[in-house]
Write an enzyme that holds these catalytic residues in place. Structure first.
Site, mmCIF file in Angstrom:
data_model
loop_
_atom_site.group_PDB
_atom_site.id
_atom_site.type_symbol
_atom_site.label_atom_id
_atom_site.label_comp_id
_atom_site.label_asym_id
_atom_site.label_seq_id
_atom_site.Cartn_x
_atom_site.Cartn_y
_atom_site.Cartn_z
ATOM 1 N N LYS A 192 42.296 39.244 50.086
ATOM 2 C CA LYS A 192 43.678 39.727 50.044
ATOM 3 C C LYS A 192 43.762 41.163 50.551
ATOM 4 C CE LYS A 192 47.717 40.088 47.046
ATOM 5 N NZ LYS A 192 48.318 39.733 45.752
ATOM 6 N N GLU A 198 32.007 41.905 47.661
ATOM 7 C CA GLU A 198 31.168 40.725 47.867
ATOM 8 C C GLU A 198 31.517 40.044 49.181
ATOM 9 O OE1 GLU A 198 32.010 40.921 43.331
ATOM 10 O OE2 GLU A 198 33.135 41.239 45.198
ATOM 11 N N GLY A 251 45.711 35.796 44.126
ATOM 12 C CA GLY A 251 44.520 35.125 44.650
ATOM 13 C C GLY A 251 44.347 33.704 44.167
ATOM 14 N N ARG A 252 44.511 33.474 42.861
ATOM 15 C CA ARG A 252 44.276 32.134 42.331
ATOM 16 C C ARG A 252 45.433 31.184 42.618
ATOM 17 N NH1 ARG A 252 44.922 35.946 38.689
ATOM 18 N NH2 ARG A 252 46.425 35.822 36.988
ATOM 19 N N HIS A 368 26.870 10.981 29.601
ATOM 20 C CA HIS A 368 25.466 11.001 29.201
ATOM 21 C C HIS A 368 24.961 12.420 28.993
ATOM 22 C CE1 HIS A 368 24.957 6.670 29.999
ATOM 23 N NE2 HIS A 368 25.883 6.890 30.924
ATOM 24 N N LYS A 478 33.361 45.556 37.663
ATOM 25 C CA LYS A 478 33.276 46.065 39.033
ATOM 26 C C LYS A 478 33.167 47.589 39.028
ATOM 27 C CE LYS A 478 35.931 42.384 41.296
ATOM 28 N NZ LYS A 478 37.127 42.110 42.133
#
Length: 505
Positions: A192, A198, A251-252, A368, A478
């Site tokens: 953005k 990163e 962002g999400r 399982h 951060k």
């Protein structure tokens, strides 16, 4: 006199708590009341909340809570493009990307998507040379949404081989490199702000990989996806290969914007547009349906019942469809980053639990692995089952028949249980679940599923009076990482010892 929020919660807390078996016995129309089908594209989606502990009485009290929480007004503000993120004084206009929202925002989003379509079509037509691979570099919402959609929709006849890389761990990037031919690979950089450490570190390494492998103009192979196009220009990307999106898109919630470029490249823009249309169908339902008829709001009623009134700290999501294996990961960020808050939208401390921990997996694998706890453990865990009537494979129909039988059997078993004098073989039952059953998992259905969860998250936030659109909690770590990078900061003895052991002091 209108009920206050506290008064509504007091009323809810005082209501009886019949078992699921008692609720079904008391109301023969229960399935009809708590199930609804939404038409999406050429098919539809069935939402069944009848195996939750919601009753007519509880739902009526939750509707009073929604009124006390000013739900209708908050929903109006969301779709009107008004401020719904008070800490950052921002709107949240992800629905405008799907054509539902403030008129000017819808027009702007349409123009930006048209620009993306031109680039996608040009790439498919060979304007950037042969393109067989795309390495999409982002993190958080810039990676989780594209990864989910590509994995769900591009398994067969993908128009481009897409690899989504988010982890700063170089092993992840090297794995993508090993699967791609540099000569036929594009790099999408999704950020953005175009400053995310990163993402930009991984992007720089990707450029070096292209250069080291004979690509004469590495930057010419980069597509930038950002809300700050000037930053991408400064970084060296030509403006013709920059796909902007609005700053008001979080962002999400950004899959629907140019962040969806890898999806459109992989499946074609028409199918990407169908995904937007499916989300828009859910937007319109959420905008227009009232009270218990509103599917995301009804789901939020159940969420609030279990989290606040029954003390459930987690909610599990199990997808009985391999194509949705990444949906639990996507929902973890959507729900926990949005509603994992400790203050109200007004800044007051909350004295109640907010977002539960969202987790899950894929059926039948999970049966399982973790279902022992769900059936016989001491934790009460509400479960969502998600499945598709149509299979995603061309194998013997027995595969899909067994898959669906297991899905429905687990919900039935959680509810019914089985009594036994042998404690090790006793299943208490009365354990809640909801089921979302799609006719088929196509682009429109996936869009509707994701939009359903977006609106469910928003509805939960309104009922709690919190702001789901900021995420300051991700910043502290951060900041400390930047302190470590700069050096000279004092840390606790444990952290100092770890830094020394790793040679970072």
């Amino acid at each position: 006199m209108a009920t206050s929020r506290n008064g509504a919660w007091e009323k809810l807390a005082g209501l009886p708590r019949p078992t699921l078996a008692e609720l079904f016995a008391a109301d023969p129309a229960r399935v009809e009341k708590l199930s609804a089908r939404l038409q999406v594209g050429e098919g539809g989606v069935l939402f069944d909340w009848s195996k939750t502990h919601l009753s007519d009485e509880l739902i009526a009290a939750f509707e009073e809570l929604a009124e006390a929480s000013d739900f209708a007004e908050m929903r109006r503000r969301l779709f009107a493009g008004e401020v719904v993120n008070p800490t950052e004084n921002r709107a949240a206009e992800h629905t405008a990307l799907r054509g539902v929202g403030k008129e000017t925002s819808v027009e702007e989003a349409g123009a930006l998507l048209a620009r993306m379509r031109l680039l996608v079509d040009a790439i498919h037509e060979g304007a950037l040379g042969e393109v067989r691979h795309l390495i999409h570099i982002g993190i958080g919402g810039s990676a989780l949404g594209p990864a989910l959609a590509v994995d769900a929709l591009a398994r067969d006849l993908a128009l481009a081989d897409v690899h989504v890389v988010s982890n700063i761990d170089g092993v992840a990037l090297e794995a993508a490199f090993s699967a791609c031919d540099p000569a036929t690979t594009l790099i999408a950089v999704a950020s953005k702000t175009f400053t995310t450490i990163e993402t930009m570190t991984n992007a720089a390494s990707a450029l070096k990989w292209l250069a080291d492998n004979g690509v004469a103009d590495p930057l010419g192979r980069v597509i930038a996806l950002t809300a700050y196009p000037e930053k991408a220009v400064e970084w060296g990307v030509d403006e013709t290969r920059i796909l902007p999106f609005a700053e008001s898109v979080g962002g999400r919630y950004s899959l629907w914007s140019s962040i969806g470029f890898p999806v459109a490249l992989a499946i074609g823009f028409e199918d990407f547009a169908a995904m937007l249309d499916g989300a828009a169908a859910m937007d319109e339902h959420f905008r227009d349906a009232q009270g218990r008829a509103n599917l995301p709001l009804l789901a939020a009623f159940a969420d609030q019942y279990y989290t606040r009134l029954r003390g459930c700290q987690t909610r599990a999501v199990f997808c009985y469809d391999e194509r949705l294996r990444l949906l639990p990961d996507y929902l973890q960020q959507l729900e926990m980053e949005s509603n994992g808050k400790s203050v109200t939208a007004a800044g007051d401390p909350v004295d109640f639990p907010t977002a539960p921990i969202t987790w899950g997996g894929v059926g039948t694998d999970a049966q399982h692995a973790v279902f022992q706890l769900l059936h016989q453990g001491t934790n009460l865990v509400p479960v969502d089952f998600i499945a598709s009537i149509a299979p995603g494979d061309d194998l013997d129909p027995a595969h899909h028949r067994i898959l669906l039988m297991n899905c429905f059997a687990q919900g039935a078993a959680l509810m019914a249980g089985r009594a036994s004098a042998d404690g090790a073989r006793n299943y208490p039952g009365d354990r809640p679940s909801a089921t979302i059953l799609c006719d088929d998992l196509d682009p429109a259905t996936l869009g509707a599923l994701i939009a359903f969860h977006e609106h469910r998250t928003f509805a939960n936030a309104v009922l709690m009076g919190i702001n789901p659109f900021d995420q300051f909690g991700v910043e502290l770590g951060k900041d400390i990482a930047r302190q470590i990078e700069k050096g000279g900061a004092d840390f606790d003895p444990s952290t100092a010892a770890l830094l020394a052991a790793a040679g970072l002091d």
